[in-house]
Design a protein around this motif. Structure first.
Motif, mmCIF file in Angstrom:
data_model
loop_
_atom_site.group_PDB
_atom_site.id
_atom_site.type_symbol
_atom_site.label_atom_id
_atom_site.label_comp_id
_atom_site.label_asym_id
_atom_site.label_seq_id
_atom_site.Cartn_x
_atom_site.Cartn_y
_atom_site.Cartn_z
ATOM 1 N N ALA A 19 -67.304 -15.203 -4.429
ATOM 2 C CA ALA A 19 -66.114 -15.016 -5.260
ATOM 3 C C ALA A 19 -66.257 -13.718 -6.042
ATOM 4 N N VAL A 20 -65.133 -13.206 -6.477
ATOM 5 C CA VAL A 20 -65.115 -12.034 -7.340
ATOM 6 C C VAL A 20 -64.208 -12.374 -8.520
ATOM 7 N N ALA A 21 -64.603 -11.923 -9.708
ATOM 8 C CA ALA A 21 -63.833 -12.230 -10.913
ATOM 9 C C ALA A 21 -63.773 -11.011 -11.817
ATOM 10 N N THR A 29 -59.026 -4.929 -10.590
ATOM 11 C CA THR A 29 -60.105 -4.607 -9.658
ATOM 12 C C THR A 29 -60.361 -5.786 -8.718
ATOM 13 N N THR A 30 -60.334 -6.993 -9.255
ATOM 14 C CA THR A 30 -60.508 -8.195 -8.438
ATOM 15 C C THR A 30 -59.394 -8.297 -7.405
ATOM 16 N N LYS A 41 -64.004 -14.900 -0.794
ATOM 17 C CA LYS A 41 -63.225 -16.094 -0.447
ATOM 18 C C LYS A 41 -62.367 -16.571 -1.608
ATOM 19 N N VAL A 42 -62.713 -16.161 -2.831
ATOM 20 C CA VAL A 42 -61.983 -16.557 -4.031
ATOM 21 C C VAL A 42 -61.905 -15.362 -4.977
ATOM 22 N N GLY A 43 -60.739 -15.201 -5.606
ATOM 23 C CA GLY A 43 -60.568 -14.210 -6.663
ATOM 24 C C GLY A 43 -60.184 -14.918 -7.956
ATOM 25 N N ILE A 44 -60.860 -14.570 -9.041
ATOM 26 C CA ILE A 44 -60.560 -15.133 -10.354
ATOM 27 C C ILE A 44 -60.026 -13.989 -11.220
#
Length: 172
Positions: A19-21, A29-30, A41-44
């Motif tokens: 994931a990136v947050a 940026t995310t 697979k996931v963005g916060i």
């Protein structure tokens, strides 16, 4: 670092579940990162600054944790309509932009966190992120926090997968 056995992370990272947050400009940026690198697979997005966000859709799972305002911005509405995969929006009513950051503790008493107060607000941020990651990265059953309003966090307005974030669908 994962490939080398002489590091603390050697062979311990599951790179298929990344994931990136980011908060504020880090949220932008995310947004850009999940479009440029399919390994995420996931963005916060923590109260993201979206003014320059690329208008393109994604199937990546995205949690938008927003703060304070009673009405969503045009950019937030447009971004929500671009999310084709799992999505959740949580708006912390009465909280200011810096509430989902360490500023709550570093500048104790000066950051508005709404009626929930600093401890409950930080708890809500942690719990919503953990529930979203557990479901969308670890494959856990959907947590009750992801299905709608919660008695645990009454000042967290939740918009789920099938709901509109704004009054009208935004054009692409």
């Amino acid at each position: 670092m994962n490939a080398s056995s002489d590091t603390p992370f050697g062979g311990k990272l599951d790179l298929s579940k990344v994931a990136v947050a980011g908060h504020s400009l880090g949220g932008l940026t995310t947004w850009e990162a999940i479009h440029q690198d399919t390994r995420f697979k996931v963005g916060i997005l923590l109260d993201p600054y979206l003014t320059n966000a690329s208008p393109s859709s994604t199937e990546t799972a995205v949690l938008m944790l927003l703060t304070g305002s009673e009405q969503r911005s045009e950019e937030e509405c447009r971004l929500w309509s671009e999310l084709l995969g799992p999505r959740l929006s949580v708006n912390l009513r009465g909280a200011e932009h810096r509430a989902p950051s360490d500023a709550v503790w570093l500048a104790k008493g000066t950051i508005s966190t709404g009626a929930m107060g600093p401890e409950k607000t930080v708890e809500a941020v942690r719990d919503y992120i953990a529930a979203f990651l557990d479901t969308n990265l670890r494959g856990a059953a959907s947590n009750y926090l992801l299905t709608g309003p919660s008695r645990d966090y009454p000042d967290a307005a939740v918009t789920t997968q099938r709901q509109l974030l704004c009054d009208e669908p935004q054009s692409h």
